[in-house]
Design a protein around this motif. Sequence first.
Motif, PDB file in Angstrom:
ATOM      1  N   THR A  99       0.817  -1.213   0.000  1.00 26.10           N
ATOM      2  CA  THR A  99       0.000   0.000   0.000  1.00 26.10           C
ATOM      3  C   THR A  99       0.852   1.266   0.000  1.00 26.10           C
ATOM      4  O   THR A  99       0.309   2.372  -0.017  1.00 26.10           O
ATOM      5  CB  THR A  99      -0.909   0.041   1.239  1.00 26.10           C
ATOM      6  N   HIS A 109       3.594   3.990  -1.397  1.00 26.77           N
ATOM      7  CA  HIS A 109       4.249   4.570  -2.569  1.00 26.77           C
ATOM      8  C   HIS A 109       5.689   4.911  -2.194  1.00 26.77           C
ATOM      9  O   HIS A 109       5.967   5.388  -1.085  1.00 26.77           O
ATOM     10  CB  HIS A 109       3.524   5.832  -3.019  1.00 26.77           C
ATOM     11  N   GLN A 134      10.682  -1.834  -5.271  1.00 25.53           N
ATOM     12  CA  GLN A 134       9.943  -2.889  -5.965  1.00 25.53           C
ATOM     13  C   GLN A 134      10.170  -4.242  -5.297  1.00 25.53           C
ATOM     14  O   GLN A 134       9.238  -5.027  -5.121  1.00 25.53           O
ATOM     15  CB  GLN A 134      10.382  -2.931  -7.434  1.00 25.53           C
ATOM     16  N   CYS A 182       6.646  -2.289  -2.791  1.00 25.85           N
ATOM     17  CA  CYS A 182       6.043  -0.945  -2.829  1.00 25.85           C
ATOM     18  C   CYS A 182       5.578  -0.582  -4.238  1.00 25.85           C
ATOM     19  O   CYS A 182       5.963  -1.209  -5.223  1.00 25.85           O
ATOM     20  CB  CYS A 182       7.057   0.104  -2.365  1.00 25.85           C
ATOM     21  N   ARG A 183       4.786   0.487  -4.307  1.00 26.73           N
ATOM     22  CA  ARG A 183       4.373   1.069  -5.582  1.00 26.73           C
ATOM     23  C   ARG A 183       5.453   2.075  -5.983  1.00 26.73           C
ATOM     24  O   ARG A 183       5.741   3.012  -5.242  1.00 26.73           O
ATOM     25  CB  ARG A 183       3.020   1.763  -5.438  1.00 26.73           C
ATOM     26  N   THR A 184       6.044   1.884  -7.155  1.00 26.64           N
ATOM     27  CA  THR A 184       7.282   2.595  -7.488  1.00 26.64           C
ATOM     28  C   THR A 184       7.069   3.791  -8.410  1.00 26.64           C
ATOM     29  O   THR A 184       6.242   3.760  -9.321  1.00 26.64           O
ATOM     30  CB  THR A 184       8.287   1.632  -8.135  1.00 26.64           C
ATOM     31  N   HIS A 185       7.883   4.838  -8.138  1.00 25.71           N
ATOM     32  CA  HIS A 185       7.840   6.088  -8.901  1.00 25.71           C
ATOM     33  C   HIS A 185       9.264   6.575  -9.119  1.00 25.71           C
ATOM     34  O   HIS A 185      10.086   6.545  -8.191  1.00 25.71           O
ATOM     35  CB  HIS A 185       7.058   7.158  -8.138  1.00 25.71           C
ATOM     36  N   THR A 225       6.565   1.284 -13.114  1.00 25.82           N
ATOM     37  CA  THR A 225       7.071   2.483 -12.435  1.00 25.82           C
ATOM     38  C   THR A 225       6.517   3.736 -13.108  1.00 25.82           C
ATOM     39  O   THR A 225       6.584   3.881 -14.327  1.00 25.82           O
ATOM     40  CB  THR A 225       8.611   2.513 -12.456  1.00 25.82           C
ATOM     41  N   HIS A 226       5.978   4.640 -12.311  1.00 26.88           N
ATOM     42  CA  HIS A 226       5.421   5.887 -12.837  1.00 26.88           C
ATOM     43  C   HIS A 226       6.505   6.972 -12.868  1.00 26.88           C
ATOM     44  O   HIS A 226       7.185   7.189 -11.861  1.00 26.88           O
ATOM     45  CB  HIS A 226       4.273   6.388 -11.955  1.00 26.88           C
TER      46      HIS A 226
END
Length: 201
Positions: free
Chosen positions: A120, A122, A135, A139-142, A175-176
């Motif tokens: 959950t 970022h 990653q 995690c949600r990667t940026h 990845t954003h």
Amino acid sequence: MKLLILDRDGTLNRSRDDYVASPDEWEALPGALEAVARLNQGGWRIVLATNQSGIGRGLFDMASLNAIHAKMHRQLAAAGARVDAVFLCPHAPEDGCACRKPEPGLFTQIGLRYGVPLGTVHAAGNALRHVRAAQAAGCRTHLLMTGKSEHLRGRVGAGTMSDLAALAPDLPAGTHPHDDLGAFADWLLALPAIPEPSPRP
């Protein structure tokens, strides 16, 4: 809890070719402190995950690092912002530790400390090793196109993952990309609110 994990050098402050080894060498990136303040106001708690191998290499000591972070916290406070904690790896690369990014140890520590499922969470940074570590931890990667990834700015459309995958194929899928911490803050604050679970009767 809305928890966000950021890299430090090149994300919050200007990176250097060597190391940020003293408070005088720590300089916030334009708009970064204000971005943290906006995220805080949006209910986000922020922690840093940073490699600081200059300690393990004997180039500076913990007293110097504490002084750097004292300056960072003062400047954040002056902008109405706050970073809850700094999780750091002090080891040199040859130490073979589990916490030096791209290993996920720092992220695992953060998840345990805050009791938050990392799926959950970022995580945003400018370096490939930060994104890979995030990653690996789930995690949600940026990726922020500052610091080590500044060369990608102008070549990748904001939020366009297909462009990013073509230019940086080593990045984790999904990845954003974002121009900088301010653009990432805009993106994150625009997400639909997730309803809090209802209390059990």
